[in-house]
Write a protein that holds these residues in place. Sequence first.
Motif, short mmCIF file in Angstrom:
data_model
loop_
_atom_site.label_atom_id
_atom_site.label_comp_id
_atom_site.label_asym_id
_atom_site.label_seq_id
_atom_site.Cartn_x
_atom_site.Cartn_y
_atom_site.Cartn_z
N SER A 31 0.85 -1.20 0.00
CA SER A 31 0.00 0.00 0.00
C SER A 31 0.88 1.24 0.00
N TRP A 32 0.27 2.40 -0.20
CA TRP A 32 1.04 3.65 -0.18
C TRP A 32 1.71 3.86 1.17
N ALA A 33 1.07 3.37 2.23
CA ALA A 33 1.67 3.52 3.57
C ALA A 33 3.01 2.80 3.64
N ASP A 34 3.20 1.81 2.79
CA ASP A 34 4.49 1.11 2.78
C ASP A 34 5.62 2.05 2.35
N MET A 35 5.30 3.01 1.48
CA MET A 35 6.32 3.99 1.10
C MET A 35 6.70 4.83 2.32
N GLY A 36 5.71 5.09 3.18
CA GLY A 36 5.99 5.79 4.44
C GLY A 36 6.91 4.96 5.32
N CYS A 37 6.57 3.67 5.47
CA CYS A 37 7.36 2.79 6.34
C CYS A 37 8.77 2.56 5.79
N VAL A 38 8.88 2.44 4.47
CA VAL A 38 10.21 2.22 3.89
C VAL A 38 11.11 3.44 4.21
N GLY A 39 10.56 4.63 4.07
CA GLY A 39 11.35 5.81 4.38
C GLY A 39 11.63 5.95 5.86
N TRP A 40 10.58 5.91 6.63
CA TRP A 40 10.69 6.15 8.07
C TRP A 40 11.48 5.03 8.78
N LEU A 41 11.06 3.79 8.60
CA LEU A 41 11.70 2.69 9.33
C LEU A 41 12.96 2.16 8.63
N VAL A 42 12.79 1.78 7.36
CA VAL A 42 13.90 1.13 6.66
C VAL A 42 15.07 2.09 6.48
N ASP A 43 14.79 3.31 6.03
CA ASP A 43 15.88 4.27 5.89
C ASP A 43 16.38 4.72 7.25
N GLY A 44 15.50 4.74 8.23
CA GLY A 44 15.93 5.05 9.60
C GLY A 44 16.95 4.03 10.08
N ALA A 45 16.66 2.76 9.83
CA ALA A 45 17.59 1.69 10.22
C ALA A 45 18.88 1.81 9.41
N ALA A 46 18.72 2.11 8.12
CA ALA A 46 19.91 2.24 7.26
C ALA A 46 20.81 3.35 7.77
#
Lengths: 95, 316
Positions: free
Chosen positions: B119-134
Amino acid sequence: MNQSEWPLWEVFIRSKQGLDHKHVGSLHAADAAMAIQNARDVYTRRQEGISIWVVESKHVHASNPDDAEAFFDPANDKVYRHPTFYQVPDSIKHM
Amino acid sequence: METLEMTQEEQFQARIDADVRIEPKDWMPDAYRKTLIRQISQHAHSELVGMLPEGNWITRAPSLKRKSILLSKVQDEAGHGLYLYSAAETLGTTRDQMLADLHSGKAKYSSIFNYPTLSWADMGCVGWLVDGAAILNQVPLCRTSYGPYARAMVRVCKEESFHQRQGFEIMQTLCEGAPEQKAMAQEALNRWWWPTLMMFGPKDEDSPNTAQSMNWRIKRFTNDELRQKFVDMMVPQAEFLGLTVPDEKVQWNEARQAYDFGEVNWDEFWAVVKGNGLCNRDRLGARVKAHEEGAWVREAAMAHAVKRTEREAVAA
């Protein structure tokens, strides 16, 4: 396999008027024009530069790090090349 | 010869210990070189494959603004991949070799990209969580012992923080929207939370290379240290959004001044690493297809360059 690879280019960028071009990294490109285009997209997406130089990596000649000590040694013991080597009387101004 | 080798290795370690950066033409132990090639190329592959789950949403972004932002982010990721491939090439490997290893499945990339973006919210999670972890992984790498890698990471980190902020903004917008939008945000968080915790890699006791990498100052923190930092950083942010982290064991531990949290499903982690995640085949397939279908462009550009050089030689 290796023959299909585009040549490697070193990229130098002038960040603003009045400053030197500085090495920023490298990239692959078929020719110089493409290297400059790619360098713009890879290294200046946020206005990091106003001028780009590219040099094919094989044309860069470098000093040998194994010889660094002997090579740069002659500058080591010439402290008199620095202004702090000289004593200036306190009463002398503007020197 | 043996003793000479020892001396070189000791000298090398002494430079590392003194925080002197190692540069491409300096002597280095073979294992240091190999570890770096593996780690840097893996990192580069992750940037490359990382574009795929987002590519899915470029044409589906909810507004022109979001579409422009997502395009920029994906372009950054291509750039990050290129910085890193260049850094790895200074160690003596070639771009073709690294890509061949990625495409054959020999080289790994971050497992997080083997999860679908539904879903579009996944783009939010990829940025917020995944890039946050990165970012947590990457910031210490700006001080890693190998010069070209450290310099590439400085560049990457400068650009990465926009990625995280745009993701958080997507989440915040959804959370302040209709109940359905907030539910979509929560549902995405539920799916991405655990896979993101896995991004830091296996537990310290199951990570045999960590000690050597720390000793060489390639790595600056252990996997578990970074995972803890991430949880401590993210739980309050989720609370701010009014979302709940999908882990009942998450609780502030006053004594440790850190959050306790539950155990990652390591069976799932290893299954995805070994190629059996939801999207492994899709991602690699898309990557190989793009590479093969682009072959004629690479060949044509080279042929054109050769022809032009010859023509210039004749004219001169």
